[in-house]
Write an enzyme that holds these catalytic residues in place. Structure first.
Site, PDB file in Angstrom:
ATOM      1  CD  GLU A   1      49.272 -28.819  21.310  1.00 31.98           C
ATOM      2  OE1 GLU A   1      48.625 -29.109  20.292  1.00 31.98           O
ATOM      3  OE2 GLU A   1      50.058 -29.612  21.888  1.00 31.98           O
TER       4      GLU A   1
ATOM      5  CG  HIS B   1      47.519 -32.864  24.044  1.00 34.39           C
ATOM      6  ND1 HIS B   1      47.237 -33.592  22.907  1.00 34.39           N
ATOM      7  CD2 HIS B   1      48.578 -32.079  23.736  1.00 34.39           C
ATOM      8  CE1 HIS B   1      48.087 -33.239  21.953  1.00 34.39           C
ATOM      9  NE2 HIS B   1      48.919 -32.328  22.426  1.00 34.39           N
TER      10      HIS B   1
ATOM     11  CG  HIS C   1      52.964 -34.899  22.105  1.00 30.95           C
ATOM     12  ND1 HIS C   1      53.304 -34.092  23.162  1.00 30.95           N
ATOM     13  CD2 HIS C   1      52.062 -34.193  21.369  1.00 30.95           C
ATOM     14  CE1 HIS C   1      52.644 -32.935  23.072  1.00 30.95           C
ATOM     15  NE2 HIS C   1      51.892 -32.971  22.006  1.00 30.95           N
TER      16      HIS C   1
ATOM     17  CG  HIS D   1      49.763 -33.210  17.571  1.00 29.90           C
ATOM     18  ND1 HIS D   1      49.036 -32.051  17.560  1.00 29.90           N
ATOM     19  CD2 HIS D   1      50.360 -33.231  18.797  1.00 29.90           C
ATOM     20  CE1 HIS D   1      49.198 -31.398  18.695  1.00 29.90           C
ATOM     21  NE2 HIS D   1      49.994 -32.094  19.469  1.00 29.90           N
TER      22      HIS D   1
HETATM   23 MN    MN Z   1      50.560 -31.491  21.390  1.00 28.93          MN
END
Ligand code: MN
Length: 232
Positions: A77, A96, A98, A166
């Site tokens: 990603e 980024h 989660h 996500h």
């Molecule tokens: Mn991700």
């Protein structure tokens, strides 16, 4: 062997802090724009952030491909980073993640609004990116420049974007601000989730968000010092 550059050491510390504070786990990543090469950014090769060391950090172009041939696997990603740096010259650091704190909001599609002082760092509005709008059914990952650019468009000029089912992507004007915003946004999500269990919740007013978002660098440095000490 030469000493790693200061920015590389700061990025390693950011990896460790964000893992230790519950923002990143085995997955997720944090990057910084190269202060000497604004069209490049620094990011680890594919590794759990808690395990990242200076030797894992390599340079990428805005196409999110490594500047030099890589000798290790890369984060799938990484396109999140290149496309946001391309779209947002003001952004110098990106995370980024989660985090379990924000996932309920990504799943339920409920607005993540600022409800305490430092939550204001997220900004009054946190957009929600729905990958189906541009790409239909996917495996939910952002694995090419087109998907990264779509996410960057959804982020717009905001400080954070939720990603449907996500996770989230957070931006900052430097690593210290980014880490502060990423950690406090997760705290805000936890506070809001708990408060909603007590009844209807009124967020901060627009004026409160605007004023409270101006956190002095000294306060962010104080938090960084504490969190860095926990992983030293
Ligand atoms: Mn991700």
């Amino acid at each position: 062997m030469t000493e790693p550059r200061t920015v590389v050491q700061q990025l390693v510390t950011a990896n460790l802090i964000l893992a230790n504070e519950g923002v990143l786990d085995a997955f997720g990543h944090v990057s910084v724009r190269d202060p000497d090469q604004p069209n490049q950014f620094l990011l680890s090769t594919s590794k759990a952030p808690e395990l990242v060391v200076a030797q894992d950090i390599i340079s990428y172009g805005l196409d999110s491909e490594p500047v030099a041939p890589p000798t290790a696997a890369l984060y799938a990603e990484r396109y999140i980073h290149g496309e946001i740096y391309r779209a947002r010259p003001d952004v110098l650091a990106i995370c980024h993640h989660h985090s379990p704190a924000v996932l309920p909001f990504c799943v339920a599609g409920k607005p993540l609004v600022p409800v305490y002082q430092h939550g204001a760092m997220m900004g009054a509005h946190v957009p929600l990116w729905d990958s189906r709008d541009d790409f239909g059914d996917t495996n939910l990952l952002v694995v090419n420049s087109e998907q990264g650019a779509s996410l960057a468009r959804s982020l717009g000029d905001a400080k954070m974007v939720l990603m449907r089912h996500h996770g989230a992507t957070v931006v900052g004007a430097d690593l210290q601000e980014l880490v502060f915003r990423a950690v406090t946004a997760c705290k805000n999500a936890e506070f809001l989730y708990r408060a909603l269990a007590l009844g209807a919740v009124e967020g901060l007013t627009a004026g409160e968000v605007e004023k409270a978002a101006r956190v002095p660098p000294m306060a962010m440095a104080r938090a960084w010092q504490l969190w860095a000490g926990r992983v030293a």
